[in-house]
Design an enzyme around this catalytic site. Structure first.
Site, PDB file in Angstrom:
ATOM      1  N   ASN A 150     -48.056  62.947 -57.663  1.00 38.93           N
ATOM      2  CA  ASN A 150     -47.540  61.596 -57.897  1.00 38.93           C
ATOM      3  C   ASN A 150     -47.851  61.196 -59.347  1.00 38.93           C
ATOM      4  O   ASN A 150     -49.002  60.908 -59.672  1.00 38.93           O
ATOM      5  CB  ASN A 150     -48.213  60.627 -56.908  1.00 38.93           C
ATOM      6  N   TRP A 151     -46.819  61.208 -60.178  1.00 40.75           N
ATOM      7  CA  TRP A 151     -47.033  60.938 -61.612  1.00 40.75           C
ATOM      8  C   TRP A 151     -47.152  59.438 -61.902  1.00 40.75           C
ATOM      9  O   TRP A 151     -47.403  59.046 -63.037  1.00 40.75           O
ATOM     10  CB  TRP A 151     -45.886  61.544 -62.440  1.00 40.75           C
ATOM     11  N   LYS A 152     -46.911  58.622 -60.906  1.00 37.65           N
ATOM     12  CA  LYS A 152     -47.001  57.151 -61.039  1.00 37.65           C
ATOM     13  C   LYS A 152     -46.210  56.678 -62.266  1.00 37.65           C
ATOM     14  O   LYS A 152     -45.195  57.271 -62.613  1.00 37.65           O
ATOM     15  CB  LYS A 152     -48.458  56.699 -61.090  1.00 37.65           C
ATOM     16  N   HIS A 194     -47.182  53.814 -50.138  1.00 37.80           N
ATOM     17  CA  HIS A 194     -48.336  54.119 -50.998  1.00 37.80           C
ATOM     18  C   HIS A 194     -49.189  52.860 -51.124  1.00 37.80           C
ATOM     19  O   HIS A 194     -48.664  51.746 -51.178  1.00 37.80           O
ATOM     20  CB  HIS A 194     -47.846  54.587 -52.379  1.00 37.80           C
ATOM     21  N   GLU A 203     -50.600  51.478 -53.486  1.00 38.48           N
ATOM     22  CA  GLU A 203     -50.264  50.588 -54.615  1.00 38.48           C
ATOM     23  C   GLU A 203     -49.032  49.743 -54.287  1.00 38.48           C
ATOM     24  O   GLU A 203     -48.932  48.592 -54.722  1.00 38.48           O
ATOM     25  CB  GLU A 203     -50.068  51.428 -55.891  1.00 38.48           C
ATOM     26  N   GLU A 218     -54.706  58.503 -47.282  1.00 38.98           N
ATOM     27  CA  GLU A 218     -55.256  58.220 -48.605  1.00 38.98           C
ATOM     28  C   GLU A 218     -56.164  56.993 -48.517  1.00 38.98           C
ATOM     29  O   GLU A 218     -55.675  55.860 -48.575  1.00 38.98           O
ATOM     30  CB  GLU A 218     -54.130  57.912 -49.589  1.00 38.98           C
ATOM     31  N   GLY A 256     -57.593  57.029 -57.376  1.00 47.61           N
ATOM     32  CA  GLY A 256     -57.759  56.741 -58.798  1.00 47.61           C
ATOM     33  C   GLY A 256     -59.160  56.285 -59.178  1.00 47.61           C
ATOM     34  O   GLY A 256     -59.386  55.781 -60.274  1.00 47.61           O
ATOM     35  N   SER A 275     -58.290  61.098 -55.298  1.00 43.54           N
ATOM     36  CA  SER A 275     -59.121  61.810 -56.275  1.00 43.54           C
ATOM     37  C   SER A 275     -59.315  63.291 -55.935  1.00 43.54           C
ATOM     38  O   SER A 275     -60.409  63.834 -56.100  1.00 43.54           O
ATOM     39  CB  SER A 275     -60.468  61.108 -56.451  1.00 43.54           C
ATOM     40  N   GLY A 323     -52.750  62.345 -57.546  1.00 38.22           N
ATOM     41  CA  GLY A 323     -52.293  61.436 -58.590  1.00 38.22           C
ATOM     42  C   GLY A 323     -52.734  61.945 -59.958  1.00 38.22           C
ATOM     43  O   GLY A 323     -52.089  62.809 -60.565  1.00 38.22           O
ATOM     44  N   GLY A 324     -53.873  61.432 -60.437  1.00 35.48           N
ATOM     45  CA  GLY A 324     -54.351  61.727 -61.793  1.00 35.48           C
ATOM     46  C   GLY A 324     -54.318  63.195 -62.160  1.00 35.48           C
ATOM     47  O   GLY A 324     -53.826  63.576 -63.234  1.00 35.48           O
TER      48      GLY A 324
HETATM   49  C1  PEP Z   1     -52.207  58.890 -55.368  1.00 36.40           C
HETATM   50  O1  PEP Z   1     -51.634  58.347 -56.277  1.00 36.40           O
HETATM   51  O2  PEP Z   1     -51.639  58.980 -54.264  1.00 36.40           O
HETATM   52  C2  PEP Z   1     -53.551  59.430 -55.586  1.00 36.40           C
HETATM   53  C3  PEP Z   1     -54.139  60.030 -54.571  1.00 36.40           C
HETATM   54  O3  PEP Z   1     -54.098  59.294 -56.833  1.00 36.40           O
HETATM   55  P1  PEP Z   1     -55.452  59.994 -57.376  1.00 36.40           P
HETATM   56  O4  PEP Z   1     -55.350  61.463 -57.055  1.00 36.40           O
HETATM   57  O5  PEP Z   1     -55.457  59.726 -58.837  1.00 36.40           O
HETATM   58  O6  PEP Z   1     -56.603  59.364 -56.655  1.00 36.40           O
END
Ligand code: PEP
Length: 249
Positions: free
Chosen positions: A9-11, A95, A97, A167, A173, A208, A229-230
């Site tokens: 997920n590049w957000k 998600h 967010e 999640e 994040g 994470s 994500g990151g």
């Molecule tokens: C996500 O955006 O779904 C996510 C899990 O981000 P991160 O890996 O940065 O925690």
């Protein structure tokens, strides 16, 4: 058997140039589709450019969001049919967010889920508890409620043929990860909620995930991959995580 997936997920990060570069690096180095499917979720504006870069590779495209409406006067929105039209195969739904920052309720999430399936997309339904809910021992109840809202609208069989990503909100994040045991406990509760129909449903863990913790998470019996994500923004990190998924028994 559940299909192993690794999703990036590049957000809302990057530029056209960096998105194409990242897709190109992944495309050059990822060719092991037999053991796990890689999916990337670029910002909507770069979907077409990334799709062109991924043509001929084993990586497929997903969108981070969609409208619950099929067409009409919805300024700024993107429909499921439009996403399918440009070659998306997956879409994130619910998600944390989207739920927390954009106020998406369980019922909106359920509508988006159904809209995605009607267009032939596979939704990845994201669920998870906040830190406060975990501290109050409400994790299983919250996650079950988020899934039940989608089952109520879409039906159990349709939920079972989608993907569910657990999640924990406090792990997204933040650099904090659920321990493999904490994650497995929730994944096994989700599997139990789905019953027989969900024995082959792909369940992802997100929060994470990094090269350092991926192996232990992916080795849990009910974890079939990751939503990252990151660490999906750096080709080497994401490829390393994906590789660890393919090395599971
Ligand atoms: C996500 O955006 O779904 C996510 C899990 O981000 P991160 O890996 O940065 O925690």
């Amino acid at each position: 058997m559940a299909k192993p997936l690794i999703a990036g997920n590049w957000k809302m990060h990057g530029t056209a140039e960096s998105a194409i570069h990242l897709a190109s690096q992944l495309g050059q180095h990822w060719n092991d589709q037999s053991k796990a499917q890689m999916i990337v979720f670029p910002p909507a504006i770069y979907l077409t450019a990334v799709k062109a870069e991924l043509d001929g590779t084993n990586i497929v495209l997903g969108a981070q969001n969609l409208s619950q409406h099929s067409a009409g006067a919805f300024t700024g929105e993107i429909s499921a049919d439009m996403l399918a039209d440009i070659g998306c195969e997956y879409v994130l739904v619910g998600h944390s967010e989207r739920r927390a920052v954009f106020g998406e309720s369980n019922s909106t999430v359920a509508e988006k889920f159904s809209a995605a399936q009607r267009a032939g997309l596979t939704p990845i339904l994201c669920v998870g508890e906040s830190l406060q809910q975990r501290q109050q021992d409400q994790t299983i109840e919250v996650v079950a409620g988020q899934i039940a809202a989608v089952i109520d609208l879409a039906g159990l069989d349709n939920v079972c043929r989608a993907v569910i990503a657990y999640e924990p909100v406090w792990a997204i994040g933040t650099g904090e990860t659920a321990s493999p045991e904490q994650a497995q406990q929730v994944h096994s509760a989700i599997r139990a909620q789905l019953g027989d129909a969900g024995k082959d449903t792909t369940l992802l863990y997100g929060g994470s995930v990094k090269a350092e913790n991926a192996d232990k998470l992916f080795s849990q019996p009910d974890i079939n991959g990751g939503l990252v994500g990151g660490a999906s923004l750096e080709a080497n990190d994401f490829l390393n995580i994906a590789q660890q998924l393919t090395e599971q028994e």
